[in-house]
Design a protein around this motif. Structure first.
Motif, mmCIF file in Angstrom:
data_model
loop_
_atom_site.group_PDB
_atom_site.id
_atom_site.type_symbol
_atom_site.label_atom_id
_atom_site.label_comp_id
_atom_site.label_asym_id
_atom_site.label_seq_id
_atom_site.Cartn_x
_atom_site.Cartn_y
_atom_site.Cartn_z
ATOM 1 N N ALA A 205 -24.552 -6.742 -3.916
ATOM 2 C CA ALA A 205 -23.484 -7.599 -4.459
ATOM 3 C C ALA A 205 -24.074 -8.824 -5.145
ATOM 4 O O ALA A 205 -23.633 -9.202 -6.240
ATOM 5 C CB ALA A 205 -22.532 -8.011 -3.339
ATOM 6 N N ARG A 206 -25.073 -9.427 -4.543
ATOM 7 C CA ARG A 206 -25.706 -10.611 -5.153
ATOM 8 C C ARG A 206 -26.350 -10.256 -6.491
ATOM 9 O O ARG A 206 -26.245 -11.003 -7.457
ATOM 10 C CB ARG A 206 -26.755 -11.185 -4.215
ATOM 11 N N ASP A 207 -27.027 -9.117 -6.541
ATOM 12 C CA ASP A 207 -27.733 -8.703 -7.756
ATOM 13 C C ASP A 207 -26.798 -8.207 -8.854
ATOM 14 O O ASP A 207 -27.175 -8.173 -10.023
ATOM 15 C CB ASP A 207 -28.742 -7.586 -7.440
ATOM 16 N N LYS B 277 -14.869 -4.364 -10.542
ATOM 17 C CA LYS B 277 -15.891 -5.383 -10.782
ATOM 18 C C LYS B 277 -16.372 -5.928 -9.436
ATOM 19 O O LYS B 277 -15.565 -6.220 -8.553
ATOM 20 C CB LYS B 277 -15.323 -6.524 -11.624
ATOM 21 N N VAL B 278 -17.679 -6.046 -9.283
ATOM 22 C CA VAL B 278 -18.268 -6.617 -8.072
ATOM 23 C C VAL B 278 -18.012 -8.120 -8.087
ATOM 24 O O VAL B 278 -18.401 -8.806 -9.035
ATOM 25 C CB VAL B 278 -19.784 -6.322 -7.996
ATOM 26 N N VAL B 279 -17.337 -8.621 -7.038
ATOM 27 C CA VAL B 279 -17.004 -10.046 -7.005
ATOM 28 C C VAL B 279 -17.563 -10.776 -5.788
ATOM 29 O O VAL B 279 -17.540 -12.001 -5.743
ATOM 30 C CB VAL B 279 -15.476 -10.277 -7.096
ATOM 31 N N GLY B 280 -18.055 -10.035 -4.786
ATOM 32 C CA GLY B 280 -18.580 -10.712 -3.610
ATOM 33 C C GLY B 280 -18.972 -9.743 -2.516
ATOM 34 O O GLY B 280 -19.166 -8.556 -2.762
ATOM 35 N N TYR B 281 -19.049 -10.287 -1.296
ATOM 36 C CA TYR B 281 -19.450 -9.471 -0.153
ATOM 37 C C TYR B 281 -18.933 -10.081 1.135
ATOM 38 O O TYR B 281 -18.571 -11.252 1.198
ATOM 39 C CB TYR B 281 -20.969 -9.316 -0.088
ATOM 40 N N ASP B 282 -18.909 -9.261 2.163
ATOM 41 C CA ASP B 282 -18.594 -9.703 3.525
ATOM 42 C C ASP B 282 -19.928 -10.037 4.178
ATOM 43 O O ASP B 282 -20.806 -9.182 4.279
ATOM 44 C CB ASP B 282 -17.887 -8.571 4.269
ATOM 45 N N ASP C 7 -20.670 -1.943 7.807
ATOM 46 C CA ASP C 7 -19.881 -0.949 7.079
ATOM 47 C C ASP C 7 -19.822 -1.282 5.587
ATOM 48 O O ASP C 7 -20.829 -1.628 4.994
ATOM 49 C CB ASP C 7 -18.483 -0.801 7.683
ATOM 50 N N ASP C 8 -18.623 -1.187 5.004
ATOM 51 C CA ASP C 8 -18.449 -1.442 3.572
ATOM 52 C C ASP C 8 -18.360 -2.949 3.346
ATOM 53 O O ASP C 8 -17.373 -3.580 3.732
ATOM 54 C CB ASP C 8 -17.174 -0.765 3.066
ATOM 55 N N SER C 9 -19.378 -3.523 2.709
ATOM 56 C CA SER C 9 -19.462 -4.979 2.615
ATOM 57 C C SER C 9 -19.343 -5.534 1.207
ATOM 58 O O SER C 9 -19.259 -6.740 1.040
ATOM 59 C CB SER C 9 -20.784 -5.465 3.210
ATOM 60 N N VAL C 10 -19.367 -4.680 0.184
ATOM 61 C CA VAL C 10 -19.234 -5.162 -1.187
ATOM 62 C C VAL C 10 -17.746 -5.367 -1.469
ATOM 63 O O VAL C 10 -16.927 -4.489 -1.190
ATOM 64 C CB VAL C 10 -19.819 -4.151 -2.197
ATOM 65 N N ILE C 11 -17.383 -6.537 -2.000
ATOM 66 C CA ILE C 11 -15.990 -6.795 -2.376
ATOM 67 C C ILE C 11 -15.871 -6.553 -3.876
ATOM 68 O O ILE C 11 -16.629 -7.120 -4.663
ATOM 69 C CB ILE C 11 -15.558 -8.232 -2.048
ATOM 70 N N PHE D 240 -8.301 -6.884 -4.209
ATOM 71 C CA PHE D 240 -9.673 -6.720 -3.740
ATOM 72 C C PHE D 240 -9.771 -5.551 -2.768
ATOM 73 O O PHE D 240 -8.783 -5.150 -2.153
ATOM 74 C CB PHE D 240 -10.144 -8.002 -3.040
ATOM 75 N N TYR D 241 -10.999 -5.044 -2.623
ATOM 76 C CA TYR D 241 -11.233 -3.921 -1.726
ATOM 77 C C TYR D 241 -12.679 -3.972 -1.269
ATOM 78 O O TYR D 241 -13.561 -4.367 -2.027
ATOM 79 C CB TYR D 241 -10.953 -2.613 -2.469
ATOM 80 N N TYR D 242 -12.937 -3.601 -0.027
ATOM 81 C CA TYR D 242 -14.304 -3.482 0.479
ATOM 82 C C TYR D 242 -14.804 -2.069 0.212
ATOM 83 O O TYR D 242 -14.116 -1.094 0.512
ATOM 84 C CB TYR D 242 -14.349 -3.695 1.995
ATOM 85 N N VAL D 243 -15.993 -1.957 -0.342
ATOM 86 C CA VAL D 243 -16.623 -0.664 -0.577
ATOM 87 C C VAL D 243 -18.099 -0.763 -0.226
ATOM 88 O O VAL D 243 -18.639 -1.848 -0.064
ATOM 89 C CB VAL D 243 -16.466 -0.184 -2.050
ATOM 90 N N SER D 244 -18.744 0.364 -0.152
ATOM 91 C CA SER D 244 -20.194 0.433 0.010
ATOM 92 C C SER D 244 -20.830 0.486 -1.370
ATOM 93 O O SER D 244 -20.224 0.988 -2.324
ATOM 94 C CB SER D 244 -20.564 1.692 0.790
ATOM 95 N N MET D 245 -22.038 -0.005 -1.466
ATOM 96 C CA MET D 245 -22.740 0.100 -2.760
ATOM 97 C C MET D 245 -22.906 1.566 -3.162
ATOM 98 O O MET D 245 -22.968 1.882 -4.341
ATOM 99 C CB MET D 245 -24.113 -0.589 -2.690
ATOM 100 N N ASP D 246 -22.903 2.474 -2.187
ATOM 101 C CA ASP D 246 -23.040 3.896 -2.468
ATOM 102 C C ASP D 246 -21.779 4.487 -3.125
ATOM 103 O O ASP D 246 -21.831 5.558 -3.702
ATOM 104 C CB ASP D 246 -23.355 4.668 -1.184
ATOM 105 N N ASP D 247 -20.652 3.777 -3.024
ATOM 106 C CA ASP D 247 -19.399 4.215 -3.656
ATOM 107 C C ASP D 247 -19.338 3.845 -5.132
ATOM 108 O O ASP D 247 -18.431 4.292 -5.837
ATOM 109 C CB ASP D 247 -18.194 3.573 -2.959
#
Length: 80
Positions: free
Chosen positions: A7-9, A23-28, A33-37, A67-74
């Motif tokens: 998420a940072r990158d 669009k990647v906007v943040g993280y938990d 688990d799924d931490s990319v917002i 917003f939604y939490y997803v994994s970077m693998d998604d």
């Protein structure tokens, strides 16, 4: 690389997630688990008050953006 580093990158970049352009906007910050917002996922939700564990890396509108939490693998890169 974990979800938080991803998420940072990739903050502000657009991807395809389960058939939706997001669009990647943040993280938990707990990183479990799924931490990319992401924003733009149709099954997402609106926040009135974000969780204290949520870190936004780009400007968002908490009243209108979904917003939604997803994994970077998604997330898949958008093919041009």
């Amino acid at each position: 690389m974990n979800d938080i580093d991803f998420a940072r990158d990739n903050a502000g970049k657009e991807y395809i997630c389960r058939g939706h352009k997001v669009k990647v906007v943040g993280y938990d910050c707990f990183g479990a688990d799924d931490s990319v917002i992401v924003s733009g996922y149709t099954k997402g939700w609106w926040w009135r008050i974000p969780s204290s564990s949520d870190v936004f890396l780009v400007k968002v509108n908490l009243k209108t953006d979904k917003f939604y939490y997803v994994s970077m693998d998604d997330l898949n890169e958008i093919e041009e």
